[in-house]
Design an enzyme around this catalytic site. Structure first.
Site, PDB file in Angstrom:
ATOM      1  N   LYS A   1       0.841  -1.206   0.000  1.00 38.00           N
ATOM      2  CA  LYS A   1       0.000   0.000   0.000  1.00 38.00           C
ATOM      3  C   LYS A   1       0.866   1.243   0.000  1.00 38.00           C
ATOM      4  CE  LYS A   1       0.818   1.235   4.506  1.00 38.00           C
ATOM      5  NZ  LYS A   1       1.593   2.417   4.894  1.00 38.00           N
TER       6      LYS A   1
ATOM      7  N   ASP B   1      -2.750  -2.316   9.873  1.00 44.86           N
ATOM      8  CA  ASP B   1      -2.716  -2.248   8.407  1.00 44.86           C
ATOM      9  C   ASP B   1      -3.131  -3.575   7.749  1.00 44.86           C
ATOM     10  OD1 ASP B   1      -1.847   0.335   8.526  1.00 44.86           O
ATOM     11  OD2 ASP B   1       0.228  -0.088   7.947  1.00 44.86           O
TER      12      ASP B   1
END
Ligand code: ATP
Length: 306
Positions: free
Chosen positions: A9, A139
């Site tokens: 990401k 995350d």
């Protein structure tokens, strides 16, 4: 044997609120999944073998192969949730830079949940996988969901966001990593030093930027480039001043937007198209301001069986 592909990401917006009493910060976190990713393979082990782990890739030497590895922890957590004793050989083919601000460990955790779920034929509901992912780390849920999503709280409460088309990126990998907690501490220290204070009472709660959300929904790279923001960039640059040279080199090579990825030290560059991304990556590698530069694109799906 099951192989799962999982994205890294970049945070196209990372707004950091004040330090909470529990030691975390409230975030306005727009996650964007890119094709640069890892592959995690799960293969049945012998009875009594437990969870074993191997890793290959340029950064393999810095990946812990003990119980602290998020892929191993994910396999154990899923097994415990179903009352099973795990016997599985996990292998990580690692392309995501380690400690690079691209959530590589979290990605492997998400991939191991999906791989073991398929290997063991568990059919765990996606909502349950998301809860287990949140237990592993802030995350990890996003690596399951993929695409583009707004993360609230510590980043684990996700709202998928509409996006049009594909955006082209370049990631410049630095030598050595940066510790995410150290970068948050530096953020607090810089706020104290600037006299603004660093607590929840001092810093306004961050919110998603409407201009950034519109740029994503419209598929407008120039508007997205103008809206990119990362509150961890200043602290990452404070700990690693040479990253300013990397950001400058990418911009000079034609990137329309540049920012430190998450807590760094990987730098992310937005390109106007795929061809520009390849040219920017070449210039960055020639500039000597990074170890390697990879053109890629997104958004892409979250952890999926290949
Ligand atoms: P984030 O942006 O989520 O804070 P990061 O991308 O900066 O993380 P990671 O690559 O996830 O950093 O690695 C951070 C630390 O996590 C590593 O230094 C390592 O000790 C540990 N770790 C645990 N599991 C893994 C894994 N599967 N791959 C890489 N690092 C792992």
């Amino acid at each position: 044997m099951i192989t799962v592909r999982v994205p890294a990401k970049v945070n196209v917006q990372l707004g950091v609120g004040g330090l909470r009493a529990d030691g975390f910060h409230d975030l306005a976190n727009v996650f964007f999944a890119v094709a640069l990713g890892d592959e995690v393979t799960a293969e049945a082990g012998e009875a009594g073998e437990g969870v074993t782990l191997t890793c290959t890739g340029p950064d393999a030497a810095s990946v812990p192969l003990d119980d602290s590895n998020l892929a191993a922890r994910a396999a154990r957590l899923l097994a415990a949730h179903h009352g099973l004793t795990p016997n599985v050989r996990l292998h990580i083919a690692k392309a995501i830079p380690v400690a690079g601000g691209m959530a590589g460990g979290s990605a492997d955790g998400a991939a191991a949940l999906v791989a073991c779920d398929a290997l063991w034929g568990l059919d765990t509901p996606f909502e349950t996988l998301l809860e287990l992912a949140a237990e592993l780390g802030s995350d990890v849920p996003f690596a399951l969901v993929g695409g583009v999503a707004l993360g609230r709280g510590r980043g684990e409460i996700l709202q998928p966001l509409p996006v049009t088309g594909t955006f082209h990126w370049v990631f410049a990998v630095a030598d050595g990593g940066l510790s995410t907690p150290a970068v948050f501490r530096e953020c607090d220290r810089l706020r104290e030093q600037a006299g603004t204070g660093s607590s929840e009472a001092d810093v306004p709660t961050p919110d998603a930027d409407p201009a950034l959300l519109a740029a994503l929904a419209d598929g407008d790279p120039a508007a997205l480039a103008a809206a990119l923001v990362n509150d961890l960039q200043a602290p990452a640059l404070s700990l690693r001043p040479a990253l300013a040279d990397t950001l400058r080199a990418g911009t000079e090579a034609g990137a329309i937007g540049a920012l430190v990825s998450g807590s760094g030290p990987t730098c992310a560059f937005l390109a106007k198209d795929a061809e520009a991304a390849v040219a920017i990556a070449k210039s960055l590698e020639a500039s000597g301001t990074c170890r390697a530069a990879h053109p890629t694109y997104g958004p892409v799906a979250g952890a999926r069986v290949r």
